[in-house]
Design a protein around this motif. Structure first.
Motif, PDB file in Angstrom:
ATOM      1  N   GLY A   1       0.762  -1.090   0.078  1.00  0.00           N
ATOM      2  CA  GLY A   1       0.024  -0.080   0.180  1.00  0.00           C
ATOM      3  C   GLY A   1       0.707   1.267  -0.004  1.00  0.00           C
ATOM      4  O   GLY A   1       1.974   1.118   0.364  1.00  0.00           O
ATOM      5  N   VAL A   2       0.316   2.320  -0.404  1.00  0.00           N
ATOM      6  CA  VAL A   2       1.085   3.553  -0.522  1.00  0.00           C
ATOM      7  C   VAL A   2       0.919   4.502   0.806  1.00  0.00           C
ATOM      8  O   VAL A   2      -0.386   4.530   1.379  1.00  0.00           O
ATOM      9  CB  VAL A   2       0.800   4.466  -1.817  1.00  0.00           C
ATOM     10  CG1 VAL A   2       1.369   3.604  -2.998  1.00  0.00           C
ATOM     11  CG2 VAL A   2      -0.528   4.787  -1.894  1.00  0.00           C
ATOM     12  N   ALA A   3       1.789   5.234   0.944  1.00  0.00           N
ATOM     13  CA  ALA A   3       1.513   6.319   2.259  1.00  0.00           C
ATOM     14  C   ALA A   3       1.000   7.598   1.461  1.00  0.00           C
ATOM     15  O   ALA A   3       1.462   7.937   0.395  1.00  0.00           O
ATOM     16  CB  ALA A   3       2.803   6.390   2.975  1.00  0.00           C
ATOM     17  N   TYR A   4       0.253   8.326   2.348  1.00  0.00           N
ATOM     18  CA  TYR A   4      -0.255   9.677   1.963  1.00  0.00           C
ATOM     19  C   TYR A   4       0.333  10.686   2.895  1.00  0.00           C
ATOM     20  O   TYR A   4       0.279  10.554   4.237  1.00  0.00           O
ATOM     21  CB  TYR A   4      -1.659   9.896   2.259  1.00  0.00           C
ATOM     22  CG  TYR A   4      -2.244  10.998   1.634  1.00  0.00           C
ATOM     23  CD1 TYR A   4      -2.788  11.159  -0.003  1.00  0.00           C
ATOM     24  CD2 TYR A   4      -2.818  12.073   2.182  1.00  0.00           C
ATOM     25  CE1 TYR A   4      -3.202  12.141  -0.500  1.00  0.00           C
ATOM     26  CE2 TYR A   4      -3.254  13.247   1.719  1.00  0.00           C
ATOM     27  CZ  TYR A   4      -3.581  13.355   0.378  1.00  0.00           C
ATOM     28  OH  TYR A   4      -3.905  14.305  -0.279  1.00  0.00           O
ATOM     29  N   ALA A   5       0.841  11.723   2.322  1.00  0.00           N
ATOM     30  CA  ALA A   5       1.724  12.818   3.119  1.00  0.00           C
ATOM     31  C   ALA A   5       1.475  13.962   2.696  1.00  0.00           C
ATOM     32  O   ALA A   5       0.885  14.272   1.629  1.00  0.00           O
ATOM     33  CB  ALA A   5       3.302  12.287   2.857  1.00  0.00           C
ATOM     34  N   SER A   6       1.648  14.918   3.575  1.00  0.00           N
ATOM     35  CA  SER A   6       1.505  16.433   3.334  1.00  0.00           C
ATOM     36  C   SER A   6       2.770  16.944   2.846  1.00  0.00           C
ATOM     37  O   SER A   6       3.942  16.711   3.668  1.00  0.00           O
ATOM     38  CB  SER A   6       0.902  17.029   4.509  1.00  0.00           C
ATOM     39  OG  SER A   6       1.660  16.871   5.530  1.00  0.00           O
ATOM     40  N   LEU A   7       2.857  17.571   1.652  1.00  0.00           N
ATOM     41  CA  LEU A   7       4.269  18.258   1.199  1.00  0.00           C
ATOM     42  C   LEU A   7       4.063  19.736   1.266  1.00  0.00           C
ATOM     43  O   LEU A   7       3.239  20.260   0.835  1.00  0.00           O
ATOM     44  CB  LEU A   7       4.364  17.657  -0.338  1.00  0.00           C
ATOM     45  CG  LEU A   7       4.034  16.115  -0.661  1.00  0.00           C
ATOM     46  CD1 LEU A   7       4.340  16.026  -2.208  1.00  0.00           C
ATOM     47  CD2 LEU A   7       5.176  15.465   0.091  1.00  0.00           C
ATOM     48  N   MET A   8       5.244  20.212   1.517  1.00  0.00           N
ATOM     49  CA  MET A   8       5.269  21.434   1.814  1.00  0.00           C
ATOM     50  C   MET A   8       6.390  21.885   0.688  1.00  0.00           C
ATOM     51  O   MET A   8       7.577  21.312   0.467  1.00  0.00           O
ATOM     52  CB  MET A   8       5.908  22.020   3.228  1.00  0.00           C
ATOM     53  CG  MET A   8       6.310  23.471   3.310  1.00  0.00           C
ATOM     54  SD  MET A   8       4.344  24.356   3.554  1.00  0.00           S
ATOM     55  CE  MET A   8       3.943  23.660   5.211  1.00  0.00           C
ATOM     56  N   PHE A   9       6.154  23.136   0.051  1.00  0.00           N
ATOM     57  CA  PHE A   9       6.945  23.730  -0.960  1.00  0.00           C
ATOM     58  C   PHE A   9       7.411  24.829  -0.493  1.00  0.00           C
ATOM     59  O   PHE A   9       6.530  25.871  -0.564  1.00  0.00           O
ATOM     60  CB  PHE A   9       6.420  23.779  -2.305  1.00  0.00           C
ATOM     61  CG  PHE A   9       6.128  22.389  -3.046  1.00  0.00           C
ATOM     62  CD1 PHE A   9       6.913  21.824  -3.857  1.00  0.00           C
ATOM     63  CD2 PHE A   9       4.859  21.583  -2.333  1.00  0.00           C
ATOM     64  CE1 PHE A   9       6.471  20.390  -4.448  1.00  0.00           C
ATOM     65  CE2 PHE A   9       4.511  20.600  -3.164  1.00  0.00           C
ATOM     66  CZ  PHE A   9       5.348  19.851  -3.855  1.00  0.00           C
ATOM     67  N   ILE A  10       8.544  25.064  -0.114  1.00  0.00           N
ATOM     68  CA  ILE A  10       9.207  26.443   0.545  1.00  0.00           C
ATOM     69  C   ILE A  10      10.296  27.020  -0.430  1.00  0.00           C
ATOM     70  O   ILE A  10      10.997  26.558  -0.782  1.00  0.00           O
ATOM     71  CB  ILE A  10       9.911  25.911   2.033  1.00  0.00           C
ATOM     72  CG1 ILE A  10       9.086  25.260   2.821  1.00  0.00           C
ATOM     73  CG2 ILE A  10      10.147  27.324   2.560  1.00  0.00           C
ATOM     74  CD1 ILE A  10       9.646  24.853   4.073  1.00  0.00           C
ATOM     75  N   PRO A  11       9.756  28.330  -0.620  1.00  0.00           N
ATOM     76  CA  PRO A  11      10.846  28.910  -1.643  1.00  0.00           C
ATOM     77  C   PRO A  11      12.166  28.971  -0.962  1.00  0.00           C
ATOM     78  O   PRO A  11      12.468  29.198   0.082  1.00  0.00           O
ATOM     79  CB  PRO A  11      10.398  30.635  -1.297  1.00  0.00           C
ATOM     80  CG  PRO A  11       8.887  30.551  -1.003  1.00  0.00           C
ATOM     81  CD  PRO A  11       8.815  29.275  -0.139  1.00  0.00           C
ATOM     82  N   ALA A  12      13.108  28.550  -1.875  1.00  0.00           N
ATOM     83  CA  ALA A  12      14.637  28.336  -1.653  1.00  0.00           C
ATOM     84  C   ALA A  12      15.467  29.479  -1.445  1.00  0.00           C
ATOM     85  O   ALA A  12      16.128  29.653  -0.371  1.00  0.00           O
ATOM     86  CB  ALA A  12      15.248  27.710  -2.937  1.00  0.00           C
ATOM     87  N   SER A  13      14.883  30.573  -2.033  1.00  0.00           N
ATOM     88  CA  SER A  13      15.896  32.038  -1.882  1.00  0.00           C
ATOM     89  C   SER A  13      14.853  33.380  -1.788  1.00  0.00           C
ATOM     90  O   SER A  13      15.379  34.290  -2.165  1.00  0.00           O
ATOM     91  CB  SER A  13      16.867  32.083  -2.839  1.00  0.00           C
ATOM     92  OG  SER A  13      16.308  31.936  -4.215  1.00  0.00           O
ATOM     93  N   GLU A  14      13.494  32.999  -2.077  1.00  0.00           N
ATOM     94  CA  GLU A  14      12.527  34.134  -1.665  1.00  0.00           C
ATOM     95  C   GLU A  14      11.895  34.273  -0.896  1.00  0.00           C
ATOM     96  O   GLU A  14      10.676  33.683  -0.783  1.00  0.00           O
ATOM     97  CB  GLU A  14      11.585  33.982  -2.998  1.00  0.00           C
ATOM     98  CG  GLU A  14      12.864  34.069  -4.349  1.00  0.00           C
ATOM     99  CD  GLU A  14      11.853  34.001  -5.893  1.00  0.00           C
ATOM    100  OE1 GLU A  14      10.557  34.439  -5.697  1.00  0.00           O
ATOM    101  OE2 GLU A  14      12.208  33.530  -6.781  1.00  0.00           O
ATOM    102  N   PRO A  15      12.098  34.420   0.481  1.00  0.00           N
ATOM    103  CA  PRO A  15      11.491  34.365   1.581  1.00  0.00           C
ATOM    104  C   PRO A  15       9.992  35.281   1.660  1.00  0.00           C
ATOM    105  O   PRO A  15       9.287  35.144   2.461  1.00  0.00           O
ATOM    106  CB  PRO A  15      12.448  35.100   2.800  1.00  0.00           C
ATOM    107  CG  PRO A  15      13.366  35.735   2.028  1.00  0.00           C
ATOM    108  CD  PRO A  15      13.475  35.242   0.619  1.00  0.00           C
ATOM    109  N   ASP A  16       9.957  36.155   0.672  1.00  0.00           N
ATOM    110  CA  ASP A  16       8.646  36.969   0.808  1.00  0.00           C
ATOM    111  C   ASP A  16       7.796  36.498  -0.324  1.00  0.00           C
ATOM    112  O   ASP A  16       6.610  37.052  -0.777  1.00  0.00           O
ATOM    113  CB  ASP A  16       9.312  38.363   0.079  1.00  0.00           C
ATOM    114  CG  ASP A  16       9.938  39.228   1.058  1.00  0.00           C
ATOM    115  OD1 ASP A  16       9.876  38.958   2.180  1.00  0.00           O
ATOM    116  OD2 ASP A  16      10.715  39.992   0.515  1.00  0.00           O
ATOM    117  N   THR A  17       7.967  35.267  -0.916  1.00  0.00           N
ATOM    118  CA  THR A  17       6.887  34.421  -1.740  1.00  0.00           C
ATOM    119  C   THR A  17       6.000  33.626  -1.019  1.00  0.00           C
ATOM    120  O   THR A  17       6.885  32.758   0.014  1.00  0.00           O
ATOM    121  CB  THR A  17       7.722  33.843  -2.961  1.00  0.00           C
ATOM    122  OG1 THR A  17       8.507  34.786  -3.712  1.00  0.00           O
ATOM    123  CG2 THR A  17       6.818  33.070  -3.850  1.00  0.00           C
TER     124      THR A  17
END
Length: 519
Positions: free
Chosen positions: A287-303
């Motif tokens: 069976g597969v796992a379900y996860a919450s993914l976070m995409f965090i700006p690498a170099s643009e903290p104001d985005t």
């Protein structure tokens, strides 16, 4: 006059028709005007179809798309649209956001949500992608809009995709720790349903147990204690090529790679007595796992950051279990006995005559036909010691007998399943014997070789084993002592005299004569 009235009526009907037509065309004309001005169009159907503008990419190759074109400039574009946004009223206040999707490296699109609305919207942003261990967020994404478990939520929303997306967006933001000054957001029943839902199970498997093995006499196998499994879904035990089996808590015994075993099923790793060394079994959750993914700006903290839910390879998806097998042995021996003494005294192993039990060779076989020789041993001091032998069912057979004995052709089964036991099997042998005759004559004239020999009847003869005399052993009739009288022909005969050197004793005219006799 009549004509003027008719004309006026015709004109009146014409004006009414034109007014109705303009009224019907007014919304379409307004929508066209909005499109020309680059204003939003109301989304319908599957919202993901509107996320067509690439606005970012993750460090793992996932691509982020948005429904709003961040590069749209109405001052430089004569036509087209800035894209689509979604909205919903909460207590008299309208919330707006855009539709986001992330497309994984397999080309599958996942509904996503921008958080931190006070920051800039994504525009060519490079993101660091990571799994976030937030059980509430994972649950919101799983049961919310377009989630694997979202059917009930969509029913609560009456099938309204835009309303469901907005409520999920707010629930995602609140699960990430954001706040709202609008009480209607906190009190919205569908947002609360997502936030208060029981946590979704994380797919995968965790295996717990010990690799130590013990000998199960009843099952005739080495085995570990129970390994337990926890998690969700099913798993596969990859047994091929390992030379072991697994016993499952659902009463099955599997001998090869088997999939579809429900997580929660316990198992033991088992092998025969000959298995030695550590064996590791790969285990994979199917069976597969379900996860919450976070995409965090690498170099643009104001985005803005982006959040999505996806089926991924979660922790515990691959595991293993080991077993430390130890070759289980016992120590079977063969004790040689003289067949004649076996019936009289089971503890007596003294041979008859000068025959020797030592020197006999025995084979230990796996089959009753005695074609699969495991090992062989030579009898020493009456015992054939095979040393350490792996537990199992075997067969003994004498390959060659000791001096003075007949080879025993009988096949003897022996079962040795008790670990470390010193087992003894008594196997009798028949002594080789020969008939012995002595004829007693009297010579009347010793100087005349042609003198007639006169047979002497009723002469006492005793045949005694020389080695028994030398050792001072007790003389036993029919073993190392044979006695009798000559018949009328001067003859005495013993049918079964064992191999050995005997001394013949006779009494004649009160004289005792000794005659060595080798048989």
């Amino acid at each position: 006059m009549y004509k003027n009235k008719a004309l006026k009526k015709t004109l009146s009907l014409l004006f009414a028709f034109l007014f109705t037509l303009l009224t019907l065309l007014s919304p379409l004309s307004s929508m066209v005007a909005k499109a020309e001005k680059g204003e939003d169009l109301p989304p319908t159907g599957d919202l993901a179809q509107y996320a067509v503008n690439e606005v970012g990419q993750s460090d793992q190759g996932w691509v982020i798309y948005a429904s709003k074109d961040p590069n749209y400039n109405p001052m430089t574009r004569a036509s087209g649209s800035s894209g689509v946004s979604v909205s919903k009223d909460y207590g008299g206040y309208t919330s707006y956001t855009q539709i986001i999707t992330v497309v994984d490296d397999s080309g599958v699109a996942h509904t996503a949500y921008c958080i931190e609305p006070d920051k800039n919207t994504p525009n060519g942003t490079i993101y660091n992608q990571q799994i976030t261990d937030n059980a509430q967020l994972r649950t919101v994404l799983y049961y919310g809009y377009d989630g694997p478990g979202g059917a009930e939520f969509m029913a609560r929303e009456g099938g309204d995709a835009q309303s469901a997306f907005m409520d999920t967006w707010w629930a995602v933001r609140l699960a990430c720790g954001e706040t709202s000054s609008n009480p209607a957001v906190y009190n919205d029943p569908n947002i609360r349903w997502l936030l208060d839902h029981a946590p979704v199970e994380v797919g995968g498997i965790t295996v717990s147990g010990s690799p130590d093995t013990r000998w199960n006499v009843g099952e005739k196998m080495q085995e570990t204690d129970w390994y337990t499994t926890s998690g969700s879904g099913t798993f596969t035990l990859e047994l091929d090529g390992l030379g072991i089996v697994a016993k499952l808590s659902d009463s099955r015994t599997i001998t090869s790679t088997t999939s579809g075993i429900p997580v929660g099923t316990a198992f033991k790793l088992c092998a025969g007595p000959e298995k030695d060394g550590t064996v590791t079994v790969p285990i994979k959750a199917t069976g597969v796992a379900y996860a919450s993914l976070m995409f965090i700006p690498a170099s643009e903290p104001d985005t803005q950051s982006v959040v999505a839910g996806a089926s991924v390879q979660g922790q515990g998806q691959e595991a293993s279990a080991s077993a430390n097998f130890v070759k289980r042995v016992t120590y079977p021996d063969v004790q040689k006995t003289d067949n004649r003494h076996l019936a009289l005294d089971l503890s007596k192993t003294q041979p008859s005559g000068d025959a020797s039990l030592d020197g006999a060779v025995f084979g230990l076989y796996k089959d009753p036909e005695c074609t699969q020789l495991v090992t062989q041993a030579t009898v020493t001091n009456g015992i054939a010691d095979f040393g350490a032998v792996v537990l199992g069912d075997y067969f003994y057979k004498e390959i060659s007998a000791g001096n003075g004995y007949k080879t025993n052709e009988t096949v003897y089964p022996v079962t040795v399943w008790a670990e470390g036991m010193q087992g003894v099997t008594e196997i009798p042998n028949d002594v080789k014997t020969n008939p012995v005759s002595i004829v007693k004559y009297a010579i009347t004239d010793p100087d005349n070789v042609d003198d007639v020999l006169n047979p002497l009847a009723n002469v006492d003869f005793t045949l005694t084993l020389k080695s028994a005399i030398d050792k001072g052993e007790k003389l036993t009739e029919g073993d190392n002592l044979f006695s009798g009288k000559t018949d009328e022909n001067g003859r005495i005969r013993w049918e079964n005299v064992p191999v050995g050197t005997f001394i013949s004793f006779t009494k004649l005219k009160r004289q005792r004569a000794l005659f060595p006799l080798m048989i």
